[in-house]
Write a protein that holds these residues in place. Structure first.
Motif, PDB file in Angstrom:
ATOM      1  N   TYR A  42       0.943  -1.083  -0.087  1.00 29.31           N
ATOM      2  CA  TYR A  42      -0.007   0.087  -0.016  1.00 29.31           C
ATOM      3  C   TYR A  42       0.895   1.249  -0.005  1.00 29.31           C
ATOM      4  CZ  TYR A  42      -4.166   2.798   0.980  1.00 29.31           C
ATOM      5  OH  TYR A  42      -4.986   3.647   0.902  1.00 29.31           O
ATOM      6  N   GLY A  43       2.333   1.072   0.283  1.00 28.94           N
ATOM      7  CA  GLY A  43       3.149   2.312   0.073  1.00 28.94           C
ATOM      8  C   GLY A  43       3.977   2.566   1.151  1.00 28.94           C
ATOM      9  N   ALA A  44       3.903   1.880   2.185  1.00 31.37           N
ATOM     10  CA  ALA A  44       4.714   2.076   3.529  1.00 31.37           C
ATOM     11  C   ALA A  44       6.262   1.760   3.002  1.00 31.37           C
ATOM     12  CB  ALA A  44       4.641   1.219   4.546  1.00 31.37           C
ATOM     13  N   LYS A  45       7.080   2.697   3.340  1.00 29.63           N
ATOM     14  CA  LYS A  45       8.579   2.696   2.901  1.00 29.63           C
ATOM     15  C   LYS A  45       9.417   2.311   4.106  1.00 29.63           C
ATOM     16  CE  LYS A  45       8.255   5.603  -1.261  1.00 29.63           C
ATOM     17  NZ  LYS A  45       7.334   6.619  -1.012  1.00 29.63           N
ATOM     18  N   LEU A  46       9.105   2.130   5.343  1.00 23.14           N
ATOM     19  CA  LEU A  46       9.999   2.061   6.458  1.00 23.14           C
ATOM     20  C   LEU A  46       9.336   0.780   7.343  1.00 23.14           C
ATOM     21  CD1 LEU A  46      11.565   4.492   8.511  1.00 23.14           C
ATOM     22  CD2 LEU A  46      10.407   2.871   9.701  1.00 23.14           C
ATOM     23  N   ILE A  47       9.955  -0.029   7.790  1.00 18.31           N
ATOM     24  CA  ILE A  47       9.827  -1.226   8.691  1.00 18.31           C
ATOM     25  C   ILE A  47      10.834  -0.852  10.146  1.00 18.31           C
ATOM     26  CG2 ILE A  47       9.484  -3.481   9.443  1.00 18.31           C
ATOM     27  CD1 ILE A  47       8.765  -4.136   6.739  1.00 18.31           C
ATOM     28  N   ASP A  48      10.292  -0.800  11.078  1.00 16.17           N
ATOM     29  CA  ASP A  48      11.137  -0.729  12.373  1.00 16.17           C
ATOM     30  C   ASP A  48      11.075  -1.931  13.200  1.00 16.17           C
ATOM     31  OD1 ASP A  48      12.283   1.183  14.537  1.00 16.17           O
ATOM     32  OD2 ASP A  48      10.662   0.150  15.593  1.00 16.17           O
ATOM     33  N   ALA A 240      -6.914  -3.579   8.121  1.00 15.64           N
ATOM     34  CA  ALA A 240      -7.902  -2.395   7.836  1.00 15.64           C
ATOM     35  C   ALA A 240      -7.003  -1.142   8.864  1.00 15.64           C
ATOM     36  CB  ALA A 240      -9.126  -2.694   8.587  1.00 15.64           C
ATOM     37  N   ARG A 241      -6.493  -1.386   9.944  1.00 18.98           N
ATOM     38  CA  ARG A 241      -5.887  -0.284  10.571  1.00 18.98           C
ATOM     39  C   ARG A 241      -4.583  -0.128  10.141  1.00 18.98           C
ATOM     40  NH1 ARG A 241      -8.564  -3.276  14.578  1.00 18.98           N
ATOM     41  NH2 ARG A 241      -6.714  -4.404  15.140  1.00 18.98           N
ATOM     42  N   THR A 242      -3.886  -0.973   9.434  1.00 16.98           N
ATOM     43  CA  THR A 242      -2.477  -0.467   8.930  1.00 16.98           C
ATOM     44  C   THR A 242      -3.038   0.421   7.653  1.00 16.98           C
ATOM     45  OG1 THR A 242      -1.636  -2.587   9.247  1.00 16.98           O
ATOM     46  CG2 THR A 242      -0.557  -1.446   7.635  1.00 16.98           C
ATOM     47  N   LYS A 243      -4.082   0.224   6.729  1.00 17.72           N
ATOM     48  CA  LYS A 243      -4.320   1.085   5.855  1.00 17.72           C
ATOM     49  C   LYS A 243      -4.823   2.404   6.441  1.00 17.72           C
ATOM     50  CE  LYS A 243      -7.746   1.354   1.875  1.00 17.72           C
ATOM     51  NZ  LYS A 243      -8.267   2.655   2.174  1.00 17.72           N
ATOM     52  N   GLU A 244      -5.562   2.523   7.492  1.00 21.24           N
ATOM     53  CA  GLU A 244      -6.056   3.510   8.215  1.00 21.24           C
ATOM     54  C   GLU A 244      -5.011   4.691   8.656  1.00 21.24           C
ATOM     55  OE1 GLU A 244      -8.858   2.669  11.560  1.00 21.24           O
ATOM     56  OE2 GLU A 244      -8.060   4.657  12.442  1.00 21.24           O
ATOM     57  N   ASN A 245      -3.843   3.843   8.985  1.00 22.61           N
ATOM     58  CA  ASN A 245      -2.674   4.830   9.569  1.00 22.61           C
ATOM     59  C   ASN A 245      -1.879   5.139   8.422  1.00 22.61           C
ATOM     60  OD1 ASN A 245      -3.393   3.718  12.178  1.00 22.61           O
ATOM     61  ND2 ASN A 245      -1.899   2.185  12.177  1.00 22.61           N
ATOM     62  N   LEU A 246      -1.797   4.372   7.198  1.00 23.85           N
ATOM     63  CA  LEU A 246      -1.191   4.904   6.224  1.00 23.85           C
ATOM     64  C   LEU A 246      -1.830   6.167   5.521  1.00 23.85           C
ATOM     65  CD1 LEU A 246       0.295   1.547   4.859  1.00 23.85           C
ATOM     66  CD2 LEU A 246       1.645   3.471   6.091  1.00 23.85           C
ATOM     67  N   ASP A 247      -3.007   6.141   5.707  1.00 23.13           N
ATOM     68  CA  ASP A 247      -3.736   6.930   4.987  1.00 23.13           C
ATOM     69  C   ASP A 247      -3.695   8.451   5.768  1.00 23.13           C
ATOM     70  OD1 ASP A 247      -4.878   5.666   2.903  1.00 23.13           O
ATOM     71  OD2 ASP A 247      -6.688   4.915   3.920  1.00 23.13           O
ATOM     72  N   SER A 248      -3.275   8.351   6.853  1.00 22.02           N
ATOM     73  CA  SER A 248      -3.176   9.732   7.715  1.00 22.02           C
ATOM     74  C   SER A 248      -2.376  10.845   6.992  1.00 22.02           C
ATOM     75  CB  SER A 248      -2.523   9.459   8.953  1.00 22.02           C
ATOM     76  OG  SER A 248      -1.004   9.081   8.950  1.00 22.02           O
ATOM     77  N   VAL A 249      -1.645  10.254   5.866  1.00 22.38           N
ATOM     78  CA  VAL A 249      -0.685  11.272   5.126  1.00 22.38           C
ATOM     79  C   VAL A 249      -1.525  12.132   4.270  1.00 22.38           C
ATOM     80  CG1 VAL A 249       1.362   9.673   5.045  1.00 22.38           C
ATOM     81  CG2 VAL A 249      -0.495   9.721   3.148  1.00 22.38           C
ATOM     82  N   LYS A 250      -3.025  11.667   4.101  1.00 26.96           N
ATOM     83  CA  LYS A 250      -3.884  12.754   3.319  1.00 26.96           C
ATOM     84  C   LYS A 250      -4.355  13.638   4.137  1.00 26.96           C
ATOM     85  CE  LYS A 250      -5.248   8.397   0.692  1.00 26.96           C
ATOM     86  NZ  LYS A 250      -6.480   7.572   0.834  1.00 26.96           N
ATOM     87  N   ILE A 251      -4.184  13.737   5.471  1.00 27.53           N
ATOM     88  CA  ILE A 251      -4.717  14.839   6.372  1.00 27.53           C
ATOM     89  C   ILE A 251      -3.851  16.068   6.595  1.00 27.53           C
ATOM     90  CG2 ILE A 251      -5.457  15.402   8.627  1.00 27.53           C
ATOM     91  CD1 ILE A 251      -6.528  12.202   8.829  1.00 27.53           C
TER      92      ILE A 251
END
Ligand code: NAP
Length: 279
Positions: A42-48, A240-251
């Motif tokens: 979905y576009g995440a670029k970093l894993i911790d 679903a929550r991963t998508k929600e978190n990544l969509d925060s960039v739109k705000i």
């Protein structure tokens, strides 16, 4: 997605995927891989990650999730303070590389401070960097005094980050750690960006979220990533929550939102309130 240029010139994405508590229950393993894999696609670029998480199992899960996508990812891991000796760091890094199934880490962090002198730990980090096994190095959970000591010991001067507890309910790092990072062009990584889920129930966040047709979690993340040099790493084992978190960039938060957030979650006003907490 916003990015930040580190002292080395390498670029770190400002939003990623956390992995603490992954790898602890074999029954959740596939769900955790699926959530990380979805996040990457979905576009995440970093894993911790950290060698501590699931005693290596979280790194194995991340390794499986990122198979085929390594080139587009920024991979962070951390070593225990009891592995911070010269030989210990090198051996811990090799183990992490194997578990993650990669030939390098983008960022390698001392998880918290221990008894090994920073100079010795740094020698190992320089060696790993020269060998191309890590691109950048940094620290986690260091308070301002320790961070100053680490950077004073760092002859190369390329410490990339201090990864600390930072979210709306824990603004302590704004007192001293964030200004220090800003001065040196270091990123400040915000762990527990949702305060381990507690923030999603906060009434003020819910009110602001309604104005944006968003969720409280998204507002909490947008507040972090709008700040220059702040990297948020929310963890979720749910697609679903991963998508929600990544969509925060739109705000895009407004001045009014920020005023209301500052009122509901005040910044520290003295050294005592600015003492960083550790989770
Ligand atoms: P967090 O990301 O603030 O919160 C994770 C919790 O919130 C989980 O229980 C998760 O449950 C839930 N959650 C995630 N997204 C949500 C959403 N949109 N709505 C509602 N609930 C949501 O806490 P964290 O995992 O402790 O911290 C994040 C990452 O920072 C860690 O995973 C780790 O990589 C790193 N970290 C580093 C240190 C350090 O010492 N350096 C310490 C702590 C954490 P589900 O999984 O069920 O969605």
């Amino acid at each position: 997605m916003a990015e930040f240029i580190l002292p080395s010139g390498n670029v770190i994405p400002q939003l990623g995927l956390g992995s603490w508590y992954m790898g602890e229950d074999p029954r959740s393993r596939q769900q955790e891989i699926d959530a990380l894999r979805f996040g990457i696609e979905y576009g995440a670029k970093l894993i911790d990650c950290a060698e501590m998480y699931g005693e290596g199992e979280a790194e194995r899960i991340a390794g499986e999730a990122m198979a085929g996508y390594r080139d587009r990812l920024y991979v962070v891991s951390k070593f225990y303070p009891h592995n911070a000796s010269r030989e210990g760091v090198i051996a811990a890094c090799e183990r992490s590389l194997t578990r993650l199934n990669t030939d390098h880490l983008d960022l390698y962090l001392l998880h918290w401070s221990g008894t090994v002198p920073f100079e010795e730990t740094l020698e190992a980090l320089y060696q790993l960097k020269t060998q191309g096994k890590i691109r950048d190095y940094g620290v986690s959970n260091l308070d301002i005094d320790e961070l100053e000591d680490f950077c004073a010991a760092d002859k190369v001067g390329l410490c990339a980050t201090d990864q600390v507890l930072y979210n709306l309910s824990h603004r302590e790092p704004e007192w001293a750690v964030k200004p220090f990072c800003d001065k040196r062009n270091m990123a400040m990584m915000a762990y527990c960006p949702l305060d381990q889920g507690a923030l999603v129930h906060h009434p003020e966040l819910i009110t602001i979220a309604e104005r944006h047709q968003a969720t409280a979690a998204q507002i909490a993340l947008a507040w972090l990533t709008r700040q220059k040099g702040v990297v948020a790493i929310p963890k979720s084992s749910s697609i679903a929550r991963t998508k929600e978190n990544l969509d925060s960039v739109k705000i895009v938060l407004t001045e009014e939102d920020i005023r209301e957030l500052d009122k509901a979650f005040p910044a520290p006003v003295n050294e005592h309130e600015g003492r960083i907490a550790i989770r």
